[in-house]
Design a protein around this motif. Sequence first.
Motif, PDB file in Angstrom:
ATOM      1  N   HIS A   1       0.833  -1.210   0.000  1.00 35.74           N
ATOM      2  CA  HIS A   1       0.000   0.000   0.000  1.00 35.74           C
ATOM      3  C   HIS A   1       0.868   1.259   0.000  1.00 35.74           C
ATOM      4  CE1 HIS A   1      -4.182   1.524   0.934  1.00 35.74           C
ATOM      5  NE2 HIS A   1      -3.458   2.628   1.063  1.00 35.74           N
ATOM      6  N   PHE A   2       0.979   1.889  -1.161  1.00 34.49           N
ATOM      7  CA  PHE A   2       1.628   3.196  -1.213  1.00 34.49           C
ATOM      8  C   PHE A   2       0.942   4.040  -2.267  1.00 34.49           C
ATOM      9  CE2 PHE A   2       3.735   1.633  -4.962  1.00 34.49           C
ATOM     10  CZ  PHE A   2       4.167   2.755  -5.661  1.00 34.49           C
ATOM     11  N   HIS A   3       1.226   5.350  -2.221  1.00 31.74           N
ATOM     12  CA  HIS A   3       0.581   6.306  -3.125  1.00 31.74           C
ATOM     13  C   HIS A   3       1.633   7.179  -3.814  1.00 31.74           C
ATOM     14  CE1 HIS A   3      -3.134   5.431  -0.901  1.00 31.74           C
ATOM     15  NE2 HIS A   3      -2.489   5.722   0.211  1.00 31.74           N
ATOM     16  N   ILE A   4       1.264   7.704  -4.955  1.00 22.06           N
ATOM     17  CA  ILE A   4       1.990   8.817  -5.563  1.00 22.06           C
ATOM     18  C   ILE A   4       0.956   9.817  -6.054  1.00 22.06           C
ATOM     19  CG2 ILE A   4       4.044   7.503  -6.222  1.00 22.06           C
ATOM     20  CD1 ILE A   4       2.916   7.329  -9.081  1.00 22.06           C
TER      21      ILE A   4
ATOM     22  N   LEU B   1      -2.064  -4.404   7.568  1.00 15.83           N
ATOM     23  CA  LEU B   1      -1.275  -3.871   8.672  1.00 15.83           C
ATOM     24  C   LEU B   1      -0.594  -2.613   8.136  1.00 15.83           C
ATOM     25  CD1 LEU B   1      -0.049  -4.089  11.476  1.00 15.83           C
ATOM     26  CD2 LEU B   1       1.637  -5.696  10.544  1.00 15.83           C
ATOM     27  N   SER B   2      -1.340  -1.525   8.174  1.00 16.36           N
ATOM     28  CA  SER B   2      -0.874  -0.262   7.575  1.00 16.36           C
ATOM     29  C   SER B   2      -1.653   0.886   8.204  1.00 16.36           C
ATOM     30  CB  SER B   2      -1.111  -0.269   6.054  1.00 16.36           C
ATOM     31  OG  SER B   2      -2.501  -0.407   5.770  1.00 16.36           O
ATOM     32  N   GLY B   3      -1.146   2.096   8.041  1.00 15.67           N
ATOM     33  CA  GLY B   3      -1.887   3.284   8.436  1.00 15.67           C
ATOM     34  C   GLY B   3      -2.047   3.500   9.915  1.00 15.67           C
ATOM     35  N   LEU B   4      -1.431   2.685  10.757  1.00 19.06           N
ATOM     36  CA  LEU B   4      -1.643   2.820  12.198  1.00 19.06           C
ATOM     37  C   LEU B   4      -0.899   4.010  12.798  1.00 19.06           C
ATOM     38  CD1 LEU B   4      -1.556  -0.918  13.368  1.00 19.06           C
ATOM     39  CD2 LEU B   4      -3.533   0.530  12.890  1.00 19.06           C
ATOM     40  N   MET B   5       0.260   4.336  12.278  1.00 15.41           N
ATOM     41  CA  MET B   5       1.028   5.436  12.868  1.00 15.41           C
ATOM     42  C   MET B   5       0.285   6.761  12.753  1.00 15.41           C
ATOM     43  SD  MET B   5       5.082   4.691  12.288  1.00 15.41           S
ATOM     44  CE  MET B   5       5.479   5.724  13.692  1.00 15.41           C
TER      45      MET B   5
ATOM     46  N   ASP C   1       1.668   2.712   3.548  1.00 14.78           N
ATOM     47  CA  ASP C   1       0.815   3.899   3.396  1.00 14.78           C
ATOM     48  C   ASP C   1       1.664   5.154   3.183  1.00 14.78           C
ATOM     49  OD1 ASP C   1      -1.663   5.160   3.114  1.00 14.78           O
ATOM     50  OD2 ASP C   1      -1.745   5.722   5.241  1.00 14.78           O
ATOM     51  N   TRP C   2       2.823   4.990   2.564  1.00 15.90           N
ATOM     52  CA  TRP C   2       3.646   6.136   2.183  1.00 15.90           C
ATOM     53  C   TRP C   2       2.951   6.889   1.047  1.00 15.90           C
ATOM     54  CZ3 TRP C   2       5.924   8.170  -2.126  1.00 15.90           C
ATOM     55  CH2 TRP C   2       6.974   9.080  -1.941  1.00 15.90           C
ATOM     56  N   PRO C   3       2.999   8.212   0.991  1.00 11.10           N
ATOM     57  CA  PRO C   3       3.657   9.135   1.908  1.00 11.10           C
ATOM     58  C   PRO C   3       2.769   9.650   3.037  1.00 11.10           C
ATOM     59  CG  PRO C   3       2.907  10.350   0.009  1.00 11.10           C
ATOM     60  CD  PRO C   3       2.522   8.905  -0.232  1.00 11.10           C
TER      61      PRO C   3
ATOM     62  N   VAL D   1      -1.720   2.301  -4.833  1.00  9.03           N
ATOM     63  CA  VAL D   1      -3.132   2.474  -4.499  1.00  9.03           C
ATOM     64  C   VAL D   1      -3.574   3.896  -4.802  1.00  9.03           C
ATOM     65  CG1 VAL D   1      -4.860   2.327  -2.649  1.00  9.03           C
ATOM     66  CG2 VAL D   1      -2.934   0.725  -2.698  1.00  9.03           C
ATOM     67  N   GLN D   2      -4.781   4.032  -5.376  1.00  7.15           N
ATOM     68  CA  GLN D   2      -5.309   5.350  -5.710  1.00  7.15           C
ATOM     69  C   GLN D   2      -5.460   6.218  -4.463  1.00  7.15           C
ATOM     70  OE1 GLN D   2      -8.505   4.871  -3.426  1.00  7.15           O
ATOM     71  NE2 GLN D   2      -8.818   6.552  -4.893  1.00  7.15           N
TER      72      GLN D   2
END
Length: 271
Positions: free
Chosen positions: A5-8, A191-195, A228-230, A50-51
């Motif tokens: 899971h990452f975005h641009i 398991l993402s986006g928790l921080m 889940d960057w950035p 991911v969009q």
Amino acid sequence: MIDAHFHIWRLGRNDCAWPTPDLGAIHRDHELAEIATLARAAGVASAILVQSQASERDTRWLLEVAKGSDFIVGVVGWADLTATNIGERLDALAHAGPLVGMRPMTEGCADDWFDAPAIDAGLTALVERGLTFDALIRPRHLASLDRLAARHPTLPVMIDHAAKPSIGIDREAWRDALAPLAMRPNIMCKLSGLMTELAPDGSADDLPPYIADLLALFGPERLVWGSDWPVLNLRGDYAEWLACARAAVPATDQPAVFDDNARRFYGLEAA
């Protein structure tokens, strides 16, 4: 290892309307070269893009970028699932690049959004094309998503960011709301986006109990790591989150959580 899971994005282009200026830490263009360098330095060999915009134009751009990359192994895009010609739209997007799934932008929608009959034809179209469904939600949506999964038992559903719990608040209620969904074999969890859900005075030290809950609920065979960057940069950084997750997941479970499960869910070839 796969980052699932990452975005641009490029501000003001390709229908990019988010992030807004108030999110200063991420309010700039974020390009593939930056994340690819960062991830590979951390031992991540490939990733799912991911969009981040409710736009087919944005999705077509992501697919174009992905076609020219050996880092991106799949794209989770966006399309209007209620459109009368949703099948044609999905086919056109799949023809444009490595489309693996769809993600509607639902975290700000009504609690019962997933109950709407208008989306059922679109969900059936996903199943017919071997595409997946990423659910961008809050805990208040879990009951409705559970009913969707019951209506479409062959639709692979991924709960993004563990449904974005407010870390340190109502952990038991969040865990109890997730439990029925964890019983459904067609549902997996990122398991993402928790921080970014940490309290203002919170730290990564607050996250291991939540990760333990996810492992207990979904098991290591249905949990998938993503950065889940950035968006991650609002509260942490790539290396810190990866280290936190790896420390909390037993070594014997890491091949599944950090690679194999993502490949299985998104229909990717084995490494």
